[in-house]
Structure formats: structure tokens, C-alpha cells
Motif scaffolding. Structure first.
Motif, PDB file in Angstrom:
ATOM      1  N   SER A 291      -1.744   7.690  10.838  1.00 50.01           N
ATOM      2  CA  SER A 291      -2.370   6.603  10.097  1.00 50.01           C
ATOM      3  C   SER A 291      -3.382   7.140   9.103  1.00 50.01           C
ATOM      4  N   TYR A 292      -3.560   6.422   7.992  1.00 45.31           N
ATOM      5  CA  TYR A 292      -4.553   6.858   7.020  1.00 45.31           C
ATOM      6  C   TYR A 292      -5.965   6.785   7.598  1.00 45.31           C
TER       7      TYR A 292
ATOM      8  N   GLU B  68       0.631   4.973   1.755  1.00 43.08           N
ATOM      9  CA  GLU B  68      -0.116   5.767   2.722  1.00 43.08           C
ATOM     10  C   GLU B  68       0.264   7.234   2.574  1.00 43.08           C
TER      11      GLU B  68
ATOM     12  N   SER C 134       0.835  -1.203   0.000  1.00 42.03           N
ATOM     13  CA  SER C 134       0.000   0.000   0.000  1.00 42.03           C
ATOM     14  C   SER C 134       0.870   1.253   0.000  1.00 42.03           C
TER      15      SER C 134
ATOM     16  N   SER D  71      -0.155  10.727   4.293  1.00 39.66           N
ATOM     17  CA  SER D  71      -0.498  11.387   5.549  1.00 39.66           C
ATOM     18  C   SER D  71      -0.331  12.898   5.390  1.00 39.66           C
TER      19      SER D  71
ATOM     20  N   TYR E 227     -10.345   5.602   2.166  1.00 38.40           N
ATOM     21  CA  TYR E 227     -10.301   6.729   3.101  1.00 38.40           C
ATOM     22  C   TYR E 227     -11.541   6.684   3.983  1.00 38.40           C
TER      23      TYR E 227
ATOM     24  N   CYS F 106      -5.216   5.946   1.696  1.00 36.64           N
ATOM     25  CA  CYS F 106      -4.466   4.725   1.385  1.00 36.64           C
ATOM     26  C   CYS F 106      -4.703   4.369  -0.079  1.00 36.64           C
TER      27      CYS F 106
ATOM     28  N   ARG G  10      -3.948   1.264  -2.789  1.00 41.09           N
ATOM     29  CA  ARG G  10      -3.546  -0.142  -2.739  1.00 41.09           C
ATOM     30  C   ARG G  10      -4.125  -0.899  -3.925  1.00 41.09           C
TER      31      ARG G  10
END
Length: 200
Positions: A166-167, A52, A50, A54, A134, A173, A175
Motif C-alpha cells: 500500500s502507498y 499507486e 488514483s 509501490s 505520501y 499516491c 490522484r
């Protein structure tokens, strides 16, 4: 007539019992957005499965006011209404205060820097095989990156008093879809927004 009334009363009672059982460990919440945050920059972490994203944020009263006016003009509610668990992460989030990040993204591109598969040689976009995940209004949402455009992702949930790394707290995120266990290749991510920012 009496028979129909009894049947109606029984069906109404059954419906009320099923609704009360369904939400037995929940409470109905109506909560307005505390603040709208501006994205100043982003940190992009490319992991094996993934990516991420931020955000680094700031709160500005003028930006908050402009954002609220913008969303009011396009008839978008900044109020959460729904059922949440009485205990657990949803309750903790509620107690931490609910805010939103105003992303207004126009472009997200993921370009592979090495051969990924037969359809994605080095230098090609992976947008057709990547999905975005999200959180918005306390729900996890996902959509394909293919065809991403302005309006596809406008806001994400943010809890100022919780970990923002963290997302699941304001981030995004990227992926491969569920079931695709391939590792992501080395890639370059480009993000552009309505405000004229470009992050890469």
C-alpha cells in the motif's frame, strides 16, 4: 502584585490542564530511523481514481551510510519527535520499527494517453491537475505535482515488518484533488531520481 501572581498561576494551570487533556490518550515519542532503504524498481498501478506507486526495495549498509551522511550534510533530522496514540495504527507502526525510503525524486510526469478534458488532450501532461500523497514522519502529506522538482519528495516512511503493498507504507499516491470525482484516463507515468534511475 499578589493579584498578578494569582492570575499568572491560574493561566499556567489552565494551560497545563488543557495540554494534558489534549494528549490524554497519547504518548510522546522520540524515535530514530532504523534504516534507509534503496528503491530498485517500482510497480505502478493505475486505478480508476488514483495511481499507486509501490517500490521494490533493498537494504544495503553502504547505501544506508551514504544516505545518513547526505541528510546530515543538508541538516535533515532522521528522528521522529511527536505525539502518537497509545493504541491503534500509530502504535502498531512504532512497534514494527520505523525506517525511511530514500527516493530523492527529480521528476514525476503523468501523461494522458487519451483526451481527458479541453485543456488536456491525448499526449499532454496532467501534472497541473494531479496531487501527490505520501507519508513522512507519521503524517500524510500532499502537494501539487505542478512544479515538482528535486527536493519536492525526498523520503517516505517505511515499516519493514508491515504490508508494503500500500502507498501508506512507503509508496506514493497520485490522484486528482479532493472533490474531483472524474476517473483518471489511461496514462503513462514517468519517474526519475537523483541516482539516475528512470521508471515508467
Amino acid at each position: 502584585m499578589k493579584k498578578y501572581f494569582i492570575l499568572f498561576a491560574l493561566s499556567t494551570l489552565t494551560m497545563l490542564i488543557s495540554v494534558s487533556c489534549e494528549h490524554a490518550n497519547q504518548e510522546f515519542v522520540e524515535q530514530g530511523c532504523s534504516a534507509l532503504y534503496k528503491v530498485n524498481s517500482v510497480q505502478i498501478d493505475i486505478l480508476s481514481h488514483s495511481i499507486e506507486i509501490s517500490p521494490e526495495l533493498s537494504f544495503d549498509r553502504a547505501f544506508d551510510k551514504e544516505s545518513r551522511q547526505f541528510y546530515n550534510n543538508i541538516d535533515t533530522s532522521l528522528v521522529f519527535k511527536g505525539w502518537i496514540n497509545k493504541r491503534g495504527s500509530y502504535r502498531e507502526h512504532r512497534d514494527a520499527g520505523w525506517s525511511l525510503i530514500d527516493w530523492r525524486l527529480t521528476v514525476i510526469d503523468v501523461k494522458t494517453l487519451e483526451d481527458f478534458d479541453a485543456n488536456h488532450p491525448a499526449g499532454s501532461l496532467l501534472n497541473d491537475v494531479i496531487e501527490i500523497v505520501y507519508f513522512y514522519k507519521w503524517s500524510a502529506l500532499s502537494t501539487s505535482l505542478n512544479g515538482f522538482q528535486y527536493g519536492s519528495l525526498m523520503m517516505t516512511d517505511y515499516y519493514p515488518n508491515r504490508d508494503a503493498s500500500s502507498y501508506t507504507n512507503g509508496g506514493i499516491c497520485l490522484r486528482l484533488p479532493d472533490g474531483d470525482i472524474r476517473a483518471l484516463p489511461k496514462c503513462e507515468v514517468t519517474i526519475e531520481d537523483f541516482f539516475g534511475n528512470r521508471f515508467s
